[in-house]
Design a protein around this motif. Sequence first.
Motif, short mmCIF file in Angstrom:
data_model
loop_
_atom_site.label_atom_id
_atom_site.label_comp_id
_atom_site.label_asym_id
_atom_site.label_seq_id
_atom_site.Cartn_x
_atom_site.Cartn_y
_atom_site.Cartn_z
N ILE A 1 0.85 -1.19 0.00
CA ILE A 1 0.00 0.00 0.00
C ILE A 1 0.88 1.24 0.00
N GLN A 2 0.62 2.13 -0.94
CA GLN A 2 1.30 3.42 -0.98
C GLN A 2 0.48 4.39 -0.12
N VAL A 3 1.13 5.14 0.75
CA VAL A 3 0.43 6.10 1.62
C VAL A 3 0.90 7.50 1.28
N ARG A 4 -0.07 8.37 1.11
CA ARG A 4 0.26 9.76 0.80
C ARG A 4 -0.54 10.65 1.74
N CYS A 5 0.14 11.55 2.43
CA CYS A 5 -0.51 12.51 3.33
C CYS A 5 -0.55 13.86 2.63
N GLU A 6 -1.75 14.36 2.47
CA GLU A 6 -1.96 15.63 1.76
C GLU A 6 -2.98 16.47 2.51
N ARG A 7 -2.91 17.74 2.31
CA ARG A 7 -3.98 18.62 2.81
C ARG A 7 -5.07 18.59 1.76
N LEU A 8 -6.17 17.94 2.08
CA LEU A 8 -7.27 17.79 1.12
C LEU A 8 -8.14 19.04 1.20
N ALA B 1 -9.00 5.03 0.34
CA ALA B 1 -8.18 4.21 -0.54
C ALA B 1 -8.69 4.27 -1.97
N CYS B 2 -7.76 4.05 -2.89
CA CYS B 2 -8.11 3.93 -4.30
C CYS B 2 -7.05 3.06 -4.97
N ILE B 3 -7.37 2.60 -6.16
CA ILE B 3 -6.43 1.79 -6.94
C ILE B 3 -5.99 2.65 -8.13
N VAL B 4 -4.68 2.80 -8.28
CA VAL B 4 -4.11 3.56 -9.40
C VAL B 4 -3.10 2.66 -10.10
N ARG B 5 -3.38 2.34 -11.36
CA ARG B 5 -2.52 1.48 -12.16
C ARG B 5 -2.19 0.18 -11.43
#
Length: 94
Positions: free
Chosen positions: A28-35, A47-51
Amino acid sequence: MSGKTSGGENPQEKLFRELQGYAAECGIQVRCERLTRDFGYRVRSGACIVRGKKWVIVDRTLSARDRVDLLADEIKQSMDGKVEMPPNIRALLR
């Protein structure tokens, strides 16, 4: 009391960073962003699936506890039992 350890670090923040490592071991790739939010739509962590790879996007404005809960839930869904984890982390995933 501030909820920080003697090293000045919030225990929930430390736990979140540990979970990020286990998430990577589970693929699992985790990315922290200000949404950002705007009138007419609402953005949430999740979660989402990308490629073909699972990503978890975490709103960094969430509390540390909420980020831990979100990531633990996503790891639980993806875990195949092959990743070695200490008992305190495993207990979160039950």
